[in-house]
Structures are given as structure tokens and as C-alpha cells.
Write an enzyme that holds these catalytic residues in place. Sequence first.
Site, PDB file in Angstrom:
ATOM      1  NE  ARG A  55     -14.745   6.721   8.927  1.00 42.50           N
ATOM      2  CZ  ARG A  55     -15.966   6.348   9.223  1.00 42.50           C
ATOM      3  NH1 ARG A  55     -16.584   6.876  10.246  1.00 42.50           N
ATOM      4  NH2 ARG A  55     -16.601   5.459   8.497  1.00 42.50           N
ATOM      5  CB  THR A  56      -9.985   8.687   4.075  1.00 42.45           C
ATOM      6  OG1 THR A  56      -9.956   7.697   5.103  1.00 42.45           O
ATOM      7  CG2 THR A  56      -8.569   9.031   3.677  1.00 42.45           C
ATOM      8  CE  LYS A  83      -8.283  -2.497 -10.026  1.00 39.29           C
ATOM      9  NZ  LYS A  83      -8.214  -3.771  -9.369  1.00 39.29           N
ATOM     10  NE  ARG A 105      -9.450   5.076   0.894  1.00 43.17           N
ATOM     11  CZ  ARG A 105     -10.063   4.912   2.073  1.00 43.17           C
ATOM     12  NH1 ARG A 105     -11.303   4.470   2.118  1.00 43.17           N
ATOM     13  NH2 ARG A 105      -9.443   5.203   3.195  1.00 43.17           N
ATOM     14  CG  HIS A 135      -5.278   4.358   5.417  1.00 37.57           C
ATOM     15  ND1 HIS A 135      -5.111   5.670   5.037  1.00 37.57           N
ATOM     16  CD2 HIS A 135      -6.602   4.216   5.704  1.00 37.57           C
ATOM     17  CE1 HIS A 135      -6.279   6.286   5.106  1.00 37.57           C
ATOM     18  NE2 HIS A 135      -7.194   5.428   5.512  1.00 37.57           N
TER      19      HIS A 135
END
Length: 336
Positions: A55-56, A83, A105, A135
Site C-alpha cells: 500500500r504505502t 545499513k 521505509r 509512520h
Amino acid sequence: MKKHLLSAADLTRDDAELVLRTAEELRSLADRPIKKLPALRGRTVVNLFFEDSTRTRISFEAAAKRLSADVINFSAKGSSLSKGESLKDTALTLEAMGADAIVIRHGASGAPHRLANTGWTRSSVINAGDGTHEHPTQALLDAFTMWRHLGGAGKNGGGLDGRRIALVGDVLHSRVARSNALLLRTLGAEVTLVAPPTLLPVGVEGWDVATSYDLDSVLPKADAVMMLRVQAERMNAAFFPTVREYSRRYGLDSRRMGLLQDHTIVMHPGPMVRGMEITADVADSKRSVIVEQVTNGVAVRMAVLYLLLGGSEPAGAADDRHDHHDSAPATDGASQ
Ligand code: NCD
């Protein structure tokens, strides 16, 4: 509005209401045959997704495209770099390509803050979900959905002041719950977190919300009930005895739905695990606004992108331009 949207706490009440009002104006676009405005033409929005999303990611892509921005989708899952390095290198690359906004994200809480606050990029950074942390655009679309249903969207609407919102389930691992709690308090709503003791975060006393272990006692008073997915992928231990036990105590089924007031809406940020936190008949019932949340997500993200990147003119001006273009035969031809 600040330059970045990293946390729901970045938004003052005025900021949040501006986003909701702008989203309300932009939402009407979804009902038109040509769903496009020229507001962000020539701007570049990068979707940088280190974690899975349906969705996002699609929602941000649709939002940026409806505002005529160029969109680059970068799915970084599976990168073998550590990371920190990978994020820095990626940020420098995107900077070199002239990104105006980076929607990120990431599985690590705080990654968007790092991107925004290190000087690696001059872009506006929008947090699309970081670890178990926040979020904020989900919270905005949830608040927008509540606003529309609970009588607040109009100019003279009462907003969410005093409305009772229950957030139910795996609060501990939920960035949606944290951002929702922050934003809903900013907007004057009363929030109750309902979860087993093992799934409430340490320090929840500081959240300025009520907590309960008993769903049946909270439901009759709620104006909106948001069910949260059990975030199995973030769990490294057993937080409840069995799935059946969890569903029995914290799942929303038709018996529990019968405890709700007539106007109460049922929400879920998705993805749902039908049969666990919510039964299929509840998810598909008239009270459920789950699909509408997705529609509203595009309008809210358009509003956020517009206000962070374009925002010199009110959205209404963009809307007028759209009307003008709408009546012209070659509407924004290059990007249709
Ligand atoms: C949520 C997320 O990713 O935090 N989903 C979403 O963005 N719509 C909630 C979840 O994964 O359960």
C-alpha cells in the site's frame, strides 16, 4: 510545516489540520476522469524502500504521479552493504541525481532521521515507516479517515476533539500505533491502547493515552476502533500463548462488533491477517472503512508532497489550474 516529515510529532495542530484540509481538496481528484495536477511538474520524488510494502509504496507513487512529479522507485531490499554505509551511499547517489523528496521505509528505527540530519542530502525526507518507530503519513491518512466519518472534515466541523479512538493489538511493535497516538492527541482525540500486557511498550505512561487489557469494556465507548496486525516478523520471542488465544481476547469478531455504537467505524492499516486480529465478516462489513483508508492515503500523501515541495500556492489554486486544464483538449499532454 518543517522541511522533513519524520515523526507525527513534527506536526503542530495547525500543520496537521492544513494537511487534512489540503487532502480534502485533493481527494476530489480521485473521482475525476483525469486524475492529475501539474503542481509538482519537474520535481523528482524517490521511493526508497528497504522493507516490504504494498500500500504505502504504491500510494506514494500514485500521489507523486497525480501531482505530475517524476518518480523513481528504488527497492533496496537484499543489499549486502551494512545499513549505515548502504544508506549513505544511496543518499549520495540520489543527491547527485537531484531528488527533491526521498520517501524512505527502513527496518531500522531512526533511519529517516539519519538521512535527514547528516547532510548527505538536501531533499525533503518523508518517513514511510521506520522499524517499530513511526509512520506519520499512515497516521495522517487514518486521522483524515476519522475526520471525514466523525464529522470534522467541513470548515465548521468539530474535528476529532474528544473523540474516543481505540488502537488494538500489537502496540509494542507498531509504528502505526505510535504515530497515531501522537497525532490523535495533537488533534484533541482521546486514545486508548488495548493490548495484552506483553504487547504494550515500556514507557507507555509517557504517551498521554489510556491503556486497557480488556477489549470488551473499551468497545462500547469508542468512536473508531483500529485493529493492528501482530508483527510476527519483528518478534523474537513468544508474546502470547497461541494465535487462538490471542484472537479470542483481542480479535474483532461479529460478537464484539455488536458492542459498538451505531456510528463507530472499524479501521486497519493493512495488511490484515484475516482470522487473527479481525474476522473476514468484520473486515468486509459496512462499518469497515479499510478500503477507504487506502483511497484516502493517496490524497493525504499528495497533500504532504505538495506542502513539503510545492506549497507556495494553496492547493485550491492548483485545483483551479486543474479545472482550466481539464477543459483544454491537451491537458498537461506530456505527462498524461
Ligand atoms: C503498516 C506498516 O507497514 O507499518 N502497514 C502500512 O504501512 N499500511 C502496518 C503493518 O505492517 O502491519
